[in-house]
Design an enzyme around this catalytic site. Structure first.
Site, PDB file in Angstrom:
ATOM      1  N   THR A 153      32.173   5.999 -20.177  1.00 18.45           N
ATOM      2  CA  THR A 153      32.990   7.177 -19.873  1.00 18.45           C
ATOM      3  C   THR A 153      33.973   7.554 -20.975  1.00 18.45           C
ATOM      4  O   THR A 153      34.505   8.655 -20.973  1.00 18.45           O
ATOM      5  CB  THR A 153      33.791   6.971 -18.566  1.00 18.45           C
TER       6      THR A 153
ATOM      7  N   VAL B 260      33.743   7.289 -27.224  1.00 19.97           N
ATOM      8  CA  VAL B 260      32.550   6.800 -27.919  1.00 19.97           C
ATOM      9  C   VAL B 260      31.374   6.723 -26.952  1.00 19.97           C
ATOM     10  O   VAL B 260      30.238   7.056 -27.296  1.00 19.97           O
ATOM     11  CB  VAL B 260      32.824   5.438 -28.596  1.00 19.97           C
TER      12      VAL B 260
ATOM     13  N   CYS C 290      35.032   2.847 -38.350  1.00 19.90           N
ATOM     14  CA  CYS C 290      34.648   4.184 -38.826  1.00 19.90           C
ATOM     15  C   CYS C 290      35.019   4.439 -40.281  1.00 19.90           C
ATOM     16  O   CYS C 290      34.252   5.038 -41.038  1.00 19.90           O
ATOM     17  CB  CYS C 290      35.283   5.257 -37.931  1.00 19.90           C
TER      18      CYS C 290
ATOM     19  N   GLY D  97      39.317   9.364 -33.533  1.00 13.24           N
ATOM     20  CA  GLY D  97      39.171   7.937 -33.793  1.00 13.24           C
ATOM     21  C   GLY D  97      39.994   7.070 -32.855  1.00 13.24           C
ATOM     22  O   GLY D  97      39.727   5.880 -32.701  1.00 13.24           O
TER      23      GLY D  97
ATOM     24  N   GLU E 116      44.100  -1.223 -38.497  1.00 15.33           N
ATOM     25  CA  GLU E 116      43.067  -0.528 -39.274  1.00 15.33           C
ATOM     26  C   GLU E 116      42.965  -1.028 -40.707  1.00 15.33           C
ATOM     27  O   GLU E 116      41.864  -1.251 -41.224  1.00 15.33           O
ATOM     28  CB  GLU E 116      43.391   0.969 -39.275  1.00 15.33           C
TER      29      GLU E 116
ATOM     30  N   LYS F 155      41.066  -4.228 -41.132  1.00 13.58           N
ATOM     31  CA  LYS F 155      39.610  -4.066 -41.026  1.00 13.58           C
ATOM     32  C   LYS F 155      39.026  -3.494 -42.318  1.00 13.58           C
ATOM     33  O   LYS F 155      37.993  -3.951 -42.806  1.00 13.58           O
ATOM     34  CB  LYS F 155      39.257  -3.146 -39.852  1.00 13.58           C
TER      35      LYS F 155
ATOM     36  N   HIS G 200      36.849  11.642 -41.044  1.00  8.78           N
ATOM     37  CA  HIS G 200      37.850  10.906 -41.815  1.00  8.78           C
ATOM     38  C   HIS G 200      37.682  11.261 -43.294  1.00  8.78           C
ATOM     39  O   HIS G 200      36.572  11.252 -43.819  1.00  8.78           O
ATOM     40  CB  HIS G 200      37.644   9.397 -41.657  1.00  8.78           C
TER      41      HIS G 200
ATOM     42  N   THR H  60      33.141   9.661 -35.179  1.00  8.81           N
ATOM     43  CA  THR H  60      32.596   9.203 -33.891  1.00  8.81           C
ATOM     44  C   THR H  60      31.068   9.268 -33.872  1.00  8.81           C
ATOM     45  O   THR H  60      30.456   8.699 -32.986  1.00  8.81           O
ATOM     46  CB  THR H  60      33.169   9.988 -32.689  1.00  8.81           C
TER      47      THR H  60
END
Lengths: 352, 352, 352, 352
Positions: free
Chosen positions: C12, C15, C148, C179, C201, C204, C241, C329
């Protein structure tokens, strides 16, 4: 003669923050109490509050500890920025305990014995307070200010109603995101978009004006005999509601009459020089493309408290149409409640 | 049987680009001419045009050389995306020289002998063409499509007018920035803002609907007998005009009647299956918060060509209010002119 | 030979919705299962899901009933759009029960025996799957796709690393609001603003590229020997992005060498013509002001799956700088996981 | 002792308007001259100027008549907000005629004998003025302030360079639309978008810092021996440039050293209490997600004049990275030139 001690219910939200900001260095009120929901009770304000205003958080509130929303708070007057369903439960417990509540919540606005007030518009409606106390057995009392969109609409309508008599009012609003509180509107919902719907808003804008412009008739308000049709939209604007208005008037008026009625309008707050009374209360712009939120939301001598009107021109269907703009979280919320409190002081309902 | 050769006047601007995009791979039309102002004449399209659409510029137009806006162009039909004051001078020279002009400019929309057309609304108004030719001595002719805001408003009003008779229409628009062309609206003017004014727009929205819904009476159009009051605003939305509408109807109608009239509406373009005819022409949404530009501007089977209606509900002052949304540079401009051209083909005004 | 039955965990959310959209009419996969949190279990998808994509919700999922995120679901492969802390608990229970998990969650990306995959970059890293199964005693397995921002960064770096050897990478990202999921970023936080921080972020983006460009060495990945410094910002952009990148290379390269390496890059997905493989994988733009989110996020033959690179120019401190843009996405989340699943099919890890 | 009479060249543009606003009620300067291009000469300021600031146009300038940009103007000092190519022609004619020019234009910034000044950074560079006069035979002189992005970058770098020695600087900027003037950036170009390019900007940001942090060596400036790599982007923010910076330092420094160097930084403007000197000059924020344009662009005691720094943390490639934010049209343009003029007064270059 010291300052009156005041508190804020719901102090951490968007409107609560505006109360905090507006009460900094207030000449009559001293902020002694910050109250919030259970989640925040016991925390320092700076820690519990995600501050969203560009103005820095006032130094003196940073270390104030958040208290429970139950009577026993050390103050005489409470500004309520509570969500409506909580306000409905909480505000009467304070009124019963002797506190004065100046509420921004919608819960009690339309109750027959509770004043719905704009100091420039219907200052005499505080005449309901005694009825309210007697009927409910309260030592304190509740007064309310209208919805943000209603506030500026009725501020602009008041001089017209007085001079020419309102018969019909059409209004389509383009409302700022700050009106939905924080976090409020998701950015994915509003970037590059318009949302043509705000839950419950049109009902308020169609009912509150008739009480505000109504007549105090002993123990109740006689609703003013005109109809309002409202359509409310959300747009990607931080602060400032824009309203496209059309009106039918009982007595004919020229464009000059309309402008003159708006420009010359002064009322109790201006006459008594209440600290947050803008003067003029209504600013009329002559340019073809004003008012605009980014240019006019803070217009006037008390930023965010005036109502700005422009584009006054004939309406092919009713009589006149024009654009109304005002700041929604200052005059349309916290600032409106604050000016109501200042009116109470001026009228002697509370002594310092 | 070959395709009809078509050209674009004002090919480098925002609307011109939409024509280029919509004409790519058109089953009936072949784009053979791009014309623009002196500044661009002689340049390759890719060089002269600051392309602003997210869809890549079609490969085959990149090397087409821009021509002068004077007769002699190698095509039968011209789409005009010229500014109004230039259209006023230029379009008649082409009509005189035998070209068919499908114009998006406002210059000739309200002329008595020039059709103002929405194929779903008044396809019979092409009946003015012969009058136009005779009166002006032209071998070609001009037809026009309405203003972007008018287009979607009248598309939604048509079934209601037909079924229940319109008496009064209130409309407040929130219009996308692409409606002002390129560069158009300065970002400093619209970020975090609403501009409650678009030059000349309200006059168009108050007059064009009466011609569109009027009756062809021999050599002229009898204006439809209702009044429109329009207030037009610019908001920070890329594409898609949102319109808050209130109507008074001659005959009473239930909400179900209204919905049924809108949903079941089909007209010539749908019956003849014109290439750019959306089917359905009108999409009715049931959610309380639709239509919205970002979700609905490309709705339907032909992106950007349908009109979307939602929030149908009673109006305290007139009879019904609702929200209309449509794409302003597709159906509201280039796509509207293109569907007009397709109607001309279907009606036999031009042969391939 | 039928389609492979697939499901979505976390169906739901933002993504999850992209998975639903991308799986409509997939040639190899049939969507048979939608699973979500307890709150939604038992509800119809159309009812439980606040759909935020401009494309209409596919008709066939509207009435599918949301199931629990526990083994027993009727499918072979699961796409996971779960929040990381839930993915950490839930995904292993499915892998143990024999399901194949293609996860977009960050929970297991850096585990030594779990492949972190971009099919164009390191398709051989699926060689870890057997190690994973043995070590953990699972009959199914988990593969993951990167963050992403990492995805598009590494897609652009891969051809450069292969041809010239990466030594250092600076990257500053300007990331889209989608995002952050839905409701995600509050509009009050991002209108007229930049937020120079996205939790977790930068860590990562500084670690994942070294695994992706690392070497499969039996039962683990040898990290690639270069350093990354990342600064991540949120900007008021819906999708796409933008990343400003500077690199130092081991072997010298001219601008032409760089462009040629990027433009000519093809890999397993392009050679095997996987359904969602963009071809070309990398689009190089020559204009001085591209790529831009609004113009380039859907560029290429499979919308949202390509990486777009532009502004390739010398860096005064390192060797070359350029701008990378990609859809966050689609390729950066759901589309990345989907292409991973298509790679698994092509490599024979799952049979239809 | 009267005020110094000052004028503005290019008074109607975006930067010109900021000069007008900042000069209202200035303790040392009296605005006596407004000059603009031929198109505006002879008109009243209120008539010629499309005012774009939220603050109302000062009453006293409304009726001032715009003059030609040629010597003969009744003032001693001129603030130049001219476009660079015009400044190149016009400014020397005034310097020759004895006027002092404080220019925001880029035309002469990098000339060896013309000071490029930030009063906190290199107040001693006014030592070039005598050289300039002699070499050029001028009785007046020109001083300049840097590009808006350079200004805040170098303001933050100065204390670090002084304490630890700069070796390398990476900077990626996210710049506000007001930096492009009016009408400047088209809304269609920036809504829902990032433009990764600003013409000429990266060259300025890579060169100006070395002059600003250079050493006055008699008749010229010895450039500071470090390299800058800049990438400049436009984002949809009204005011306030955000810059992601990474630096390598000659001498090692702890995070506390960095913070202390920034927080304790005071210079000539603060010591001499110049009217527009912010104190502190640099504001350091400790929150993980600050500075942000909407919250910090007006921070400090003189709105728009301070530089705000946050997110100070180690850089995996160089030594430290952090975020710098500052107001681009106040300190970054008109306010920078104004503080330069105040410095000239404090240094005795101009007497009242």
């Amino acid at each position: 003669m010291g300052k009156i001690r005041v508190g804020i219910l719901g102090a951490t939200g968007a409107v609560g923050q505006r109360f905090v900001q507006l009460l900094e260095d207030h000449p009559w009120f001293e902020l002694t109490v910050l109250a919030a929901s259970d989640r925040s009770v016991g925390k320092r304000y700076a820690e519990a509050c995600h501050w969203i205003l560009p103005e820095e958080m006032p130094e003196r509130v940073r270390d104030m500890v958040l208290q429970d929303c139950t009577p026993g708070l050390e103050c005489e007057l409470l500004f309520s920025a509570l969500p409506s369903h909580i306000a409905r439960e909480v505000e009467p417990t304070f009124a019963e305990a002797g506190y004065i509540i100046c509420s921004n919540a919608s819960a009690y606005r339309m109750e027959p014995d509770i004043p719905l007030l704009i100091p420039e518009v219907n200052p005499d409606h505080t005449g309901l307070i005694e009825t309210q106390r007697q009927r409910r057995g309260w030592s304190g009392f509740i007064i309310t200010n209208p919805n943000c969109t209603t506030t500026h609409l009725v501020s602009a309508l008041k001089p017209l109603h007085e001079a020419f008599g309102l018969e019909k009012v059409f209004v389509v609003s383009m409302q700022a995101i700050s009106g939905a509180g924080y976090p409020g509107v998701a950015s994915l919902d509003i970037l590059d978009n318009v949302i043509p719907y705000i839950s419950g808003e049109e009902e308020k804008v169609e009912s509150e004006p008739r009480k505000l412009l109504g007549r105090l008739a002993g123990d109740h308000i006689e609703m003013a005999p005109f109809q309002v049709s409202a359509q409310c939209n959300r747009v990607d604007v931080r602060d400032g509601h824009t309203e496209c208005v059309s009106v039918a008037l009982r007595h004919s008026a020229s464009r000059e009459d309309i402008v003159e009625a708006l420009r010359s309008f002064r009322s109790v707050p201006q006459e008594k020089r209440l600290p947050h009374a803008p003067d003029p209360a209504i600013i009329v712009r002559d340019e073809p493309d004003r008012p605009q939120p980014v240019l006019d939301r803070l217009a006037g001598d008390v930023p965010g408290m005036a109502t700005v009107v422009g584009r006054i021109r004939p309406c092919p269907l009713l009589d006149w149409k024009f654009v109304v703009l005002g700041h929604n979280t200052i005059r349309g919320a916290a600032g409106g409640a604050l000016l109501n409190a200042e009116l109470l002081v001026a009228q002697g309902w509370i002594a310092s």
